[in-house]
Design a protein around this motif. Structure first.
Motif, PDB file in Angstrom:
ATOM      1  N   GLY A 203      -6.327 -40.815 -55.110  1.00 56.91           N
ATOM      2  CA  GLY A 203      -6.727 -40.867 -56.507  1.00 56.91           C
ATOM      3  C   GLY A 203      -7.482 -42.167 -56.722  1.00 56.91           C
ATOM      4  N   ILE A 204      -8.705 -42.084 -57.192  1.00 56.16           N
ATOM      5  CA  ILE A 204      -9.497 -43.285 -57.451  1.00 56.16           C
ATOM      6  C   ILE A 204      -9.373 -43.639 -58.924  1.00 56.16           C
ATOM      7  CG2 ILE A 204     -11.799 -44.318 -57.427  1.00 56.16           C
ATOM      8  CD1 ILE A 204     -12.540 -42.476 -55.145  1.00 56.16           C
ATOM      9  N   LEU A 205      -8.978 -44.874 -59.182  1.00 54.24           N
ATOM     10  CA  LEU A 205      -8.813 -45.366 -60.546  1.00 54.24           C
ATOM     11  C   LEU A 205      -9.919 -46.354 -60.880  1.00 54.24           C
ATOM     12  CD1 LEU A 205      -4.979 -45.982 -60.413  1.00 54.24           C
ATOM     13  CD2 LEU A 205      -6.069 -44.498 -62.088  1.00 54.24           C
ATOM     14  N   ARG A 206     -10.370 -46.287 -62.114  1.00 52.76           N
ATOM     15  CA  ARG A 206     -11.353 -47.244 -62.612  1.00 52.76           C
ATOM     16  C   ARG A 206     -11.045 -47.550 -64.062  1.00 52.76           C
ATOM     17  NH1 ARG A 206     -16.424 -47.245 -65.255  1.00 52.76           N
ATOM     18  NH2 ARG A 206     -17.664 -49.081 -64.680  1.00 52.76           N
ATOM     19  N   LYS A 207     -10.764 -48.819 -64.336  1.00 55.11           N
ATOM     20  CA  LYS A 207     -10.469 -49.263 -65.708  1.00 55.11           C
ATOM     21  C   LYS A 207      -9.403 -48.400 -66.373  1.00 55.11           C
ATOM     22  CE  LYS A 207     -14.835 -51.602 -66.625  1.00 55.11           C
ATOM     23  NZ  LYS A 207     -15.994 -51.768 -67.539  1.00 55.11           N
ATOM     24  N   GLY A 208      -8.341 -48.121 -65.611  1.00 56.42           N
ATOM     25  CA  GLY A 208      -7.198 -47.412 -66.168  1.00 56.42           C
ATOM     26  C   GLY A 208      -7.314 -45.909 -66.229  1.00 56.42           C
ATOM     27  N   GLN A 209      -8.384 -45.360 -65.694  1.00 60.40           N
ATOM     28  CA  GLN A 209      -8.584 -43.914 -65.728  1.00 60.40           C
ATOM     29  C   GLN A 209      -8.826 -43.367 -64.327  1.00 60.40           C
ATOM     30  OE1 GLN A 209     -11.733 -43.950 -69.001  1.00 60.40           O
ATOM     31  NE2 GLN A 209     -10.451 -42.259 -69.692  1.00 60.40           N
ATOM     32  N   VAL A 210      -8.293 -42.188 -64.064  1.00 58.16           N
ATOM     33  CA  VAL A 210      -8.541 -41.516 -62.792  1.00 58.16           C
ATOM     34  C   VAL A 210      -9.906 -40.863 -62.840  1.00 58.16           C
ATOM     35  CG1 VAL A 210      -7.840 -39.625 -61.291  1.00 58.16           C
ATOM     36  CG2 VAL A 210      -6.114 -41.111 -62.258  1.00 58.16           C
ATOM     37  N   ILE A 211     -10.725 -41.185 -61.853  1.00 59.74           N
ATOM     38  CA  ILE A 211     -12.071 -40.611 -61.829  1.00 59.74           C
ATOM     39  C   ILE A 211     -12.261 -39.630 -60.671  1.00 59.74           C
ATOM     40  CG2 ILE A 211     -13.145 -42.531 -63.041  1.00 59.74           C
ATOM     41  CD1 ILE A 211     -14.022 -43.664 -60.356  1.00 59.74           C
ATOM     42  N   PHE A 212     -11.258 -39.565 -59.768  1.00 59.79           N
ATOM     43  CA  PHE A 212     -11.292 -38.557 -58.704  1.00 59.79           C
ATOM     44  C   PHE A 212      -9.896 -38.372 -58.153  1.00 59.79           C
ATOM     45  CE2 PHE A 212     -11.279 -37.444 -54.211  1.00 59.79           C
ATOM     46  CZ  PHE A 212     -12.010 -36.261 -54.228  1.00 59.79           C
ATOM     47  N   VAL A 213      -9.519 -37.120 -57.891  1.00 60.49           N
ATOM     48  CA  VAL A 213      -8.290 -36.787 -57.170  1.00 60.49           C
ATOM     49  C   VAL A 213      -8.627 -35.691 -56.177  1.00 60.49           C
ATOM     50  CG1 VAL A 213      -5.955 -35.845 -57.292  1.00 60.49           C
ATOM     51  CG2 VAL A 213      -6.751 -37.397 -59.084  1.00 60.49           C
ATOM     52  N   GLY A 214      -8.264 -35.894 -54.929  1.00 57.94           N
ATOM     53  CA  GLY A 214      -8.507 -34.881 -53.921  1.00 57.94           C
ATOM     54  C   GLY A 214      -8.472 -35.470 -52.530  1.00 57.94           C
ATOM     55  N   THR A 215      -8.934 -34.707 -51.560  1.00 52.17           N
ATOM     56  CA  THR A 215      -8.988 -35.188 -50.186  1.00 52.17           C
ATOM     57  C   THR A 215     -10.278 -35.979 -49.975  1.00 52.17           C
ATOM     58  OG1 THR A 215     -10.165 -33.266 -49.315  1.00 52.17           O
ATOM     59  CG2 THR A 215      -7.758 -33.118 -49.443  1.00 52.17           C
ATOM     60  N   LEU A 216     -10.290 -36.778 -48.947  1.00 51.28           N
ATOM     61  CA  LEU A 216     -11.509 -37.515 -48.623  1.00 51.28           C
ATOM     62  C   LEU A 216     -12.626 -36.571 -48.205  1.00 51.28           C
ATOM     63  CD1 LEU A 216      -9.813 -40.497 -46.838  1.00 51.28           C
ATOM     64  CD2 LEU A 216     -11.327 -40.685 -48.806  1.00 51.28           C
ATOM     65  N   GLU A 217     -12.256 -35.453 -47.588  1.00 50.07           N
ATOM     66  CA  GLU A 217     -13.263 -34.469 -47.215  1.00 50.07           C
ATOM     67  C   GLU A 217     -13.930 -33.890 -48.463  1.00 50.07           C
ATOM     68  OE1 GLU A 217     -10.202 -34.620 -45.977  1.00 50.07           O
ATOM     69  OE2 GLU A 217     -10.738 -35.320 -43.968  1.00 50.07           O
ATOM     70  N   GLU A 218     -13.129 -33.608 -49.492  1.00 46.61           N
ATOM     71  CA  GLU A 218     -13.678 -33.094 -50.743  1.00 46.61           C
ATOM     72  C   GLU A 218     -14.589 -34.123 -51.401  1.00 46.61           C
ATOM     73  OE1 GLU A 218      -9.956 -30.142 -51.985  1.00 46.61           O
ATOM     74  OE2 GLU A 218      -9.998 -32.230 -52.670  1.00 46.61           O
ATOM     75  N   LEU A 219     -14.189 -35.398 -51.334  1.00 43.02           N
ATOM     76  CA  LEU A 219     -15.007 -36.462 -51.909  1.00 43.02           C
ATOM     77  C   LEU A 219     -16.358 -36.552 -51.201  1.00 43.02           C
ATOM     78  CD1 LEU A 219     -15.163 -38.863 -53.889  1.00 43.02           C
ATOM     79  CD2 LEU A 219     -14.148 -40.286 -52.080  1.00 43.02           C
ATOM     80  N   LYS A 220     -16.334 -36.430 -49.878  1.00 47.95           N
ATOM     81  CA  LYS A 220     -17.581 -36.526 -49.118  1.00 47.95           C
ATOM     82  C   LYS A 220     -18.494 -35.331 -49.350  1.00 47.95           C
ATOM     83  CE  LYS A 220     -15.574 -39.397 -45.454  1.00 47.95           C
ATOM     84  NZ  LYS A 220     -15.131 -39.459 -44.040  1.00 47.95           N
ATOM     85  N   VAL A 221     -17.906 -34.164 -49.581  1.00 50.81           N
ATOM     86  CA  VAL A 221     -18.710 -32.982 -49.891  1.00 50.81           C
ATOM     87  C   VAL A 221     -19.449 -33.167 -51.209  1.00 50.81           C
ATOM     88  CG1 VAL A 221     -18.583 -30.543 -50.559  1.00 50.81           C
ATOM     89  CG2 VAL A 221     -17.343 -31.357 -48.539  1.00 50.81           C
ATOM     90  N   LEU A 222     -18.764 -33.826 -52.164  1.00 53.32           N
ATOM     91  CA  LEU A 222     -19.390 -34.082 -53.462  1.00 53.32           C
ATOM     92  C   LEU A 222     -20.504 -35.116 -53.375  1.00 53.32           C
ATOM     93  CD1 LEU A 222     -16.209 -34.173 -55.748  1.00 53.32           C
ATOM     94  CD2 LEU A 222     -17.941 -32.363 -55.638  1.00 53.32           C
ATOM     95  N   HIS A 223     -20.441 -35.939 -52.321  1.00 52.87           N
ATOM     96  CA  HIS A 223     -21.434 -37.005 -52.156  1.00 52.87           C
ATOM     97  C   HIS A 223     -21.953 -36.971 -50.709  1.00 52.87           C
ATOM     98  CE1 HIS A 223     -20.189 -38.816 -56.027  1.00 52.87           C
ATOM     99  NE2 HIS A 223     -18.993 -38.404 -55.672  1.00 52.87           N
ATOM    100  N   PRO A 224     -22.740 -35.967 -50.358  1.00 52.04           N
ATOM    101  CA  PRO A 224     -23.181 -35.783 -48.974  1.00 52.04           C
ATOM    102  C   PRO A 224     -24.076 -36.926 -48.471  1.00 52.04           C
ATOM    103  CG  PRO A 224     -24.371 -34.321 -50.443  1.00 52.04           C
ATOM    104  CD  PRO A 224     -23.289 -34.945 -51.264  1.00 52.04           C
ATOM    105  N   ASN A 225     -24.001 -37.120 -47.173  1.00 52.96           N
ATOM    106  CA  ASN A 225     -24.857 -38.092 -46.480  1.00 52.96           C
ATOM    107  C   ASN A 225     -24.626 -39.531 -46.918  1.00 52.96           C
ATOM    108  OD1 ASN A 225     -26.199 -35.915 -45.121  1.00 52.96           O
ATOM    109  ND2 ASN A 225     -27.404 -35.582 -46.983  1.00 52.96           N
ATOM    110  N   LYS A 226     -23.400 -39.819 -47.406  1.00 55.53           N
ATOM    111  CA  LYS A 226     -23.050 -41.180 -47.795  1.00 55.53           C
ATOM    112  C   LYS A 226     -21.721 -41.553 -47.156  1.00 55.53           C
ATOM    113  CE  LYS A 226     -25.360 -40.919 -52.301  1.00 55.53           C
ATOM    114  NZ  LYS A 226     -25.177 -40.994 -53.764  1.00 55.53           N
ATOM    115  N   ASP A 227     -21.613 -42.824 -46.741  1.00 53.14           N
ATOM    116  CA  ASP A 227     -20.338 -43.251 -46.185  1.00 53.14           C
ATOM    117  C   ASP A 227     -19.349 -43.527 -47.313  1.00 53.14           C
ATOM    118  OD1 ASP A 227     -20.633 -45.986 -47.127  1.00 53.14           O
ATOM    119  OD2 ASP A 227     -21.966 -46.346 -45.436  1.00 53.14           O
ATOM    120  N   LEU A 228     -18.072 -43.675 -46.938  1.00 54.21           N
ATOM    121  CA  LEU A 228     -17.019 -43.793 -47.933  1.00 54.21           C
ATOM    122  C   LEU A 228     -17.189 -45.023 -48.820  1.00 54.21           C
ATOM    123  CD1 LEU A 228     -14.382 -42.636 -49.017  1.00 54.21           C
ATOM    124  CD2 LEU A 228     -13.160 -43.923 -47.254  1.00 54.21           C
ATOM    125  N   GLU A 229     -17.616 -46.119 -48.228  1.00 49.52           N
ATOM    126  CA  GLU A 229     -17.789 -47.340 -49.015  1.00 49.52           C
ATOM    127  C   GLU A 229     -18.858 -47.157 -50.092  1.00 49.52           C
ATOM    128  OE1 GLU A 229     -17.949 -52.033 -48.082  1.00 49.52           O
ATOM    129  OE2 GLU A 229     -19.461 -50.832 -47.046  1.00 49.52           O
TER     130      GLU A 229
END
Length: 248
Positions: A203-229
């Motif tokens: 779960g990624i938090l930013r300023k007290g709010q969750v902005i993403f929940v899921g697997t790292l694979e799902e996160l990478k699918v949403l942001h293709p061709n980018k590294d995790l950082e």
């Protein structure tokens, strides 16, 4: 299962956590990711009953936290974000104190203390006071104390900070084994490589709010061709805010 239902924590007009809706499954390692002040420790402090929510509710295995604090506390092992506590106790006294609180019988406590203090290479110094330890040794002391009762839920706030490579490896292995037994590990980190190595979900938090929940694979699918950082910085870093001098 651990459930946060529309949980907020306010300090005056400041929202340290806002409208958190989150479910943690049994048998998973869940990582809270975020910059300093994002709300990671606030989330953990709410679950461990250090603070209470302003609004919303938290439940653990079907029990409402507000109504069952003592029962739920016995299900939780907790490593705080700072190891600078109980400094006048020896490590051994601290471990025995926690064993007594959790009702661990003396034989089992002795066995676990011996095993864990040997594993984390602190056995020979267990009768020294915690205030005489380095940060890393204090961190080991806190980790051992949390693991002696061995409850179903491990809540670890930046647990790897200050640990040497061997201790860090050993703790990560124990976290994996605990989850493989169908139990739950919730930990916070700002080290993305650790999250990638360990977490079933994040779960990624930013300023007290969750902005993403899921697997790292799902996160990478949403942001293709980018590294995790890069993905993380685009979601939660300063790149999402106006740059210094942009409007000057």
């Amino acid at each position: 299962m651990i459930t946060f239902d529309n949980v907020s924590k306010l300090y005056g007009d400041f929202a340290a956590l806002k409208d958190l809706n989150l479910s943690l499954e049994n048998g998973e390692i869940f990582g809270l990711i975020g910059h300093n002040g994002a709300g990671k420790t606030t989330t953990i402090s709410l679950l461990t009953s250090i603070i209470e929510p302003t609004t919303g509710s938290i439940s653990v295995n079907g029990l409402d936290l507000a109504q069952n604090r003592d029962a739920i506390k016995k299900q939780i092992a907790y490593v705080p974000d700072s190891p600078d506590i109980f400094l006048n106790l020896t490590a051994r006294e601290y471990w025995q104190f926690l064993a007594n609180i959790y009702g661990v019988d003396q034989k089992t406590a002795e066995e676990r203390i011996d095993t864990l203090s040997t594993l984390f290479d602190i056995k020979d110094r267990q009768y020294e006071t915690i205030d005489s330890y380095s940060h890393g040794m204090r961190q080991k002391t806190m980790v051992i104390g949390a693991l002696i009762p061995n409850p179903d839920i491990w809540i670890l706030d930046e647990p790897l900070t200050g640990l040497d490579p061997q201790a860090s490896f050993d703790l990560k292995q124990m976290m994996k084994e605990h989850a493989q037994k169908g139990k739950t590990v919730l930990f916070s980190t700002h080290v993305l490589s650790v999250a990638e190595q360990l977490c079933d979900r994040i779960g990624i938090l930013r300023k007290g709010q969750v902005i993403f929940v899921g697997t790292l694979e799902e996160l990478k699918v949403l942001h293709p061709n980018k590294d995790l950082e890069t993905i993380y910085l685009e979601l939660a870093g300063r790149q999402t805010e106006a740059k210094v001098g942009e409007h000057e």
